[in-house]
Design an enzyme around this catalytic site. Sequence first.
Site, PDB file in Angstrom:
ATOM      1  N   GLU B  29       0.281   5.912   4.570  1.00 62.43           N
ATOM      2  CA  GLU B  29       0.799   7.308   5.257  1.00 62.43           C
ATOM      3  C   GLU B  29       0.056   8.392   4.868  1.00 62.43           C
ATOM      4  O   GLU B  29      -0.339   8.487   3.230  1.00 62.43           O
ATOM      5  CB  GLU B  29       2.345   7.354   4.729  1.00 62.43           C
ATOM      6  CG  GLU B  29       3.269   6.210   5.238  1.00 62.43           C
ATOM      7  CD  GLU B  29       4.597   6.185   4.729  1.00 62.43           C
ATOM      8  OE1 GLU B  29       5.053   7.205   3.937  1.00 62.43           O
ATOM      9  OE2 GLU B  29       5.349   5.098   5.075  1.00 62.43           O
ATOM     10  N   GLU B  60       7.123   1.279   5.675  1.00 59.21           N
ATOM     11  CA  GLU B  60       6.686   0.537   4.432  1.00 59.21           C
ATOM     12  C   GLU B  60       6.753  -0.707   4.411  1.00 59.21           C
ATOM     13  O   GLU B  60       5.806  -1.462   4.311  1.00 59.21           O
ATOM     14  CB  GLU B  60       7.359   1.226   3.076  1.00 59.21           C
ATOM     15  CG  GLU B  60       6.867   2.589   2.743  1.00 59.21           C
ATOM     16  CD  GLU B  60       7.494   3.660   3.381  1.00 59.21           C
ATOM     17  OE1 GLU B  60       8.484   3.358   4.208  1.00 59.21           O
ATOM     18  OE2 GLU B  60       7.133   4.903   3.081  1.00 59.21           O
ATOM     19  N   PHE B  83       4.511   6.578  -3.065  1.00 51.63           N
ATOM     20  CA  PHE B  83       5.209   6.818  -4.441  1.00 51.63           C
ATOM     21  C   PHE B  83       5.720   5.326  -4.904  1.00 51.63           C
ATOM     22  O   PHE B  83       6.220   4.814  -4.119  1.00 51.63           O
ATOM     23  CB  PHE B  83       6.334   7.899  -4.505  1.00 51.63           C
ATOM     24  CG  PHE B  83       5.791   9.162  -4.490  1.00 51.63           C
ATOM     25  CD1 PHE B  83       5.807  10.212  -5.500  1.00 51.63           C
ATOM     26  CD2 PHE B  83       5.474   9.845  -3.256  1.00 51.63           C
ATOM     27  CE1 PHE B  83       5.507  11.278  -5.484  1.00 51.63           C
ATOM     28  CE2 PHE B  83       5.138  10.944  -3.017  1.00 51.63           C
ATOM     29  CZ  PHE B  83       5.108  12.014  -4.313  1.00 51.63           C
ATOM     30  N   ASP B  85       8.271   4.533  -6.077  1.00 53.43           N
ATOM     31  CA  ASP B  85       9.582   4.516  -5.970  1.00 53.43           C
ATOM     32  C   ASP B  85       9.862   3.844  -4.456  1.00 53.43           C
ATOM     33  O   ASP B  85      10.799   3.299  -4.210  1.00 53.43           O
ATOM     34  CB  ASP B  85      10.284   5.864  -5.892  1.00 53.43           C
ATOM     35  CG  ASP B  85       9.524   6.601  -7.028  1.00 53.43           C
ATOM     36  OD1 ASP B  85      10.538   6.755  -8.048  1.00 53.43           O
ATOM     37  OD2 ASP B  85       8.494   7.099  -7.171  1.00 53.43           O
ATOM     38  N   PHE B  86       8.970   4.053  -3.613  1.00 58.61           N
ATOM     39  CA  PHE B  86       9.317   3.678  -2.091  1.00 58.61           C
ATOM     40  C   PHE B  86       8.906   2.060  -1.945  1.00 58.61           C
ATOM     41  O   PHE B  86       9.089   1.692  -0.739  1.00 58.61           O
ATOM     42  CB  PHE B  86       8.285   4.397  -0.980  1.00 58.61           C
ATOM     43  CG  PHE B  86       8.286   5.695  -1.145  1.00 58.61           C
ATOM     44  CD1 PHE B  86       9.294   6.562  -1.872  1.00 58.61           C
ATOM     45  CD2 PHE B  86       7.163   6.942  -0.630  1.00 58.61           C
ATOM     46  CE1 PHE B  86       9.489   7.804  -1.968  1.00 58.61           C
ATOM     47  CE2 PHE B  86       7.381   7.809  -0.649  1.00 58.61           C
ATOM     48  CZ  PHE B  86       8.334   8.815  -1.534  1.00 58.61           C
ATOM     49  N   HIS B 129      10.931   9.841  -7.006  1.00 57.05           N
ATOM     50  CA  HIS B 129       9.518  10.176  -7.041  1.00 57.05           C
ATOM     51  C   HIS B 129       8.744  10.289  -8.248  1.00 57.05           C
ATOM     52  O   HIS B 129       7.737  10.743  -8.404  1.00 57.05           O
ATOM     53  CB  HIS B 129       9.164  11.366  -6.422  1.00 57.05           C
ATOM     54  CG  HIS B 129       9.542  11.437  -4.938  1.00 57.05           C
ATOM     55  ND1 HIS B 129      10.861  11.779  -4.305  1.00 57.05           N
ATOM     56  CD2 HIS B 129       8.750  11.387  -3.867  1.00 57.05           C
ATOM     57  CE1 HIS B 129      10.909  11.699  -2.996  1.00 57.05           C
ATOM     58  NE2 HIS B 129       9.565  11.503  -2.625  1.00 57.05           N
TER      59      HIS B 129
END
Lengths: 320, 324
Positions: B29, B60, B83, B85-86, B129
């Site tokens: 992205e 994702e 990130f 986290d994703f 994040h």
Amino acid sequence: MEVTKETLLGFYETMVTIRTFEEKAMELFAAGYIPGFVHLYIGEEAVATGVCANLTERDFITSTHRGHGHLIAKGGKIDLMMAELMGKVTGYCKGKGGSMHIADVDLGILGANGIVGAGQPIAAGAAFACKYKKEDNVCVCFFGDGASNRGTFHEALNLASVFNLPVIYVCENNLYGISNCQRDHMNVSDISDRAASYGIPGVSVDGNDVMAVYEAAAEAVKRARKGEGPSMIECKTWRHRGHFEGDPGIYKSAKEQEAWIKKDPIIKLEKKLLEYEYASEDELNAIKDTAKERIEAAVEFAKNSPDPEPEDVLRDVYAD
Amino acid sequence: MKTMTYVEALRDGMRFEMNKDPNVYLAGEDVGIFGGCFGQTAGLYQEFGPERVIDTPITETAIIGHAVGAAASGLRPIVEIMFIDFTGVCMDEILNQATKMRYMFGGKAKVPMVIRTPCGAGVGAAAQHSQSLEAFFTHIPGMKVVMPSVAADARGLMIAAIRDDNPVMYIEHKGLLGVEGEVPEGDVIVPLGKADIKKEGSDVTIVAWSAMVGKAMSAAASLEKEGISAEVLDPRTLKPLDIDSILSSVAKTGKLVIVHEANKTGGFGGEIAALVADEGFDYLNAPIKRVTAPDSPVPFSPVLEKAYVPGEEKIIAAVKELFA
Ligand SMILES: Cc1ncc(C[n+]2csc(CCOP(=O)(O)OP(=O)(O)O)c2C)c(N)n1
Ligand SMILES: [Mg+2]
């Protein structure tokens, strides 16, 4: 639909409050009072305002990383919001969440969200609870054009459809997900077309026209309250600022930006209010001044609030 | 040698391999014109064009899933998750696809892909994040995990990760991106699975990775003044782990402190402690200490975030406890 002078002036007040809040947040971020990421809602105020005008405190919303407008429109308290942006202990999340995580569960605000698309199934869940309890409240899910490409969107709409849930999916199509413009990230032009794949009604409206948003949302909320299931509304709009504060927005053309700035939802509504003679210039300015005063008071509150204590780190990890 | 920031170095690693191998491409992205959320891919779109530097939708699951398919079909994708986290969004593609395919197919498939992703707290980005999730990935057989701490390693590990025939998590720390260092140019790799002694010492071994290496280095400098000679060892790759280098260091010092930014429970520090207890128990003359974040999500407020992230003082205190 009959819309009274009071309703329209109410819209104006909400939109101006959001705009003023955001302009202040912009200033405070630049001055270093607000840490982290700030995604501003400037230019999109008509969406949250028109939608939330159909909701009561008993209804739910799920919000996004660009959530300040949703929160204000749903009745969120601006002093607690401002304090949260500054990480103060008096803030909505006691300084734990910041801009991307503000919530007011008592007002049905199930949180801004740092994960794009995460609100979509959560909204279905809140709507499930409404239906399960046999109440007539509903949930609105706000999300962006970019978020409609997440798997969560497709799974949540399908689930909401087959479970016949009282949920309204409101897509804020500002034509970009960060730098990626809609024509590069999907091959449909009306995102509302996607609703058909799940057997639910979908409409597209001018997201900068608060009346158009209000009317479309009224219809969808009515359906949901009557037990007729989910709907989707696509609101076409534009963010005036960068994706987050600090983003120079090199991926947008100046021409595009200029054209959209002319379609500013607040100016649009001002024109209407003056044309209908619902308010004079002076009266509109008075509304703006009041909003400024309220925001200034919120900033004072936030600035004078204490920081959390380091020991608070381990608080609220679990419910007792 | 050239002075580069960490982010320039990791980008230069990608560029080097992209120039060398036409099957290497980059997708994620906002990696194109935008140049990545932290500028990691700046200029690559202009250099390699839209066929090899590809902006994806916010998707994702399909970013990682498509990379698995492309890698199994002969390409060498570098995919960015904006990130770490994703990665929650695409965990099936990581956990059940990328890292299982080769084994399940009886060794008949290869999945050479690099998942590049920033980790770490310190920028006020809050709970979704800021995480350090390396232990999630070290737990997956079939996955390799690298976490550079300095610019030279950022470049060398990048090239090695791209050349590796397995899925590699390349975890870059947001707080390190702007840090400068001396970086060798040309075809120089840092081999996966090889630790680096960042500072020699004789009294205690501090194992630290990613952003904690810098903190361990400054702690070691302070300790030096107080007469404690600390060795700072950076594994650089957590999986495969260079346990031999850790054991040799502990054999020399007799003491071990492990520092990571991730929270304690289930963190990779526990694994290292267990390995050393198992294979190096006789070397130890003191308990193994861990300095980590507390078991909470990452808080937003700068005051809380500062209390959360392990700092130099905590490392110094942990070391001193061993000499009390
Ligand atoms: C799962 C996930 N992927 C990526 C991001 C990074 N990110 C934050 S906002 C954003 C763009 C969102 O676009 P859109 O849904 O259109 O909302 P907008 O920002 O335009 O309001 C991205 C990619 C994220 N937060 N979560
Ligand atoms: Mg958008």
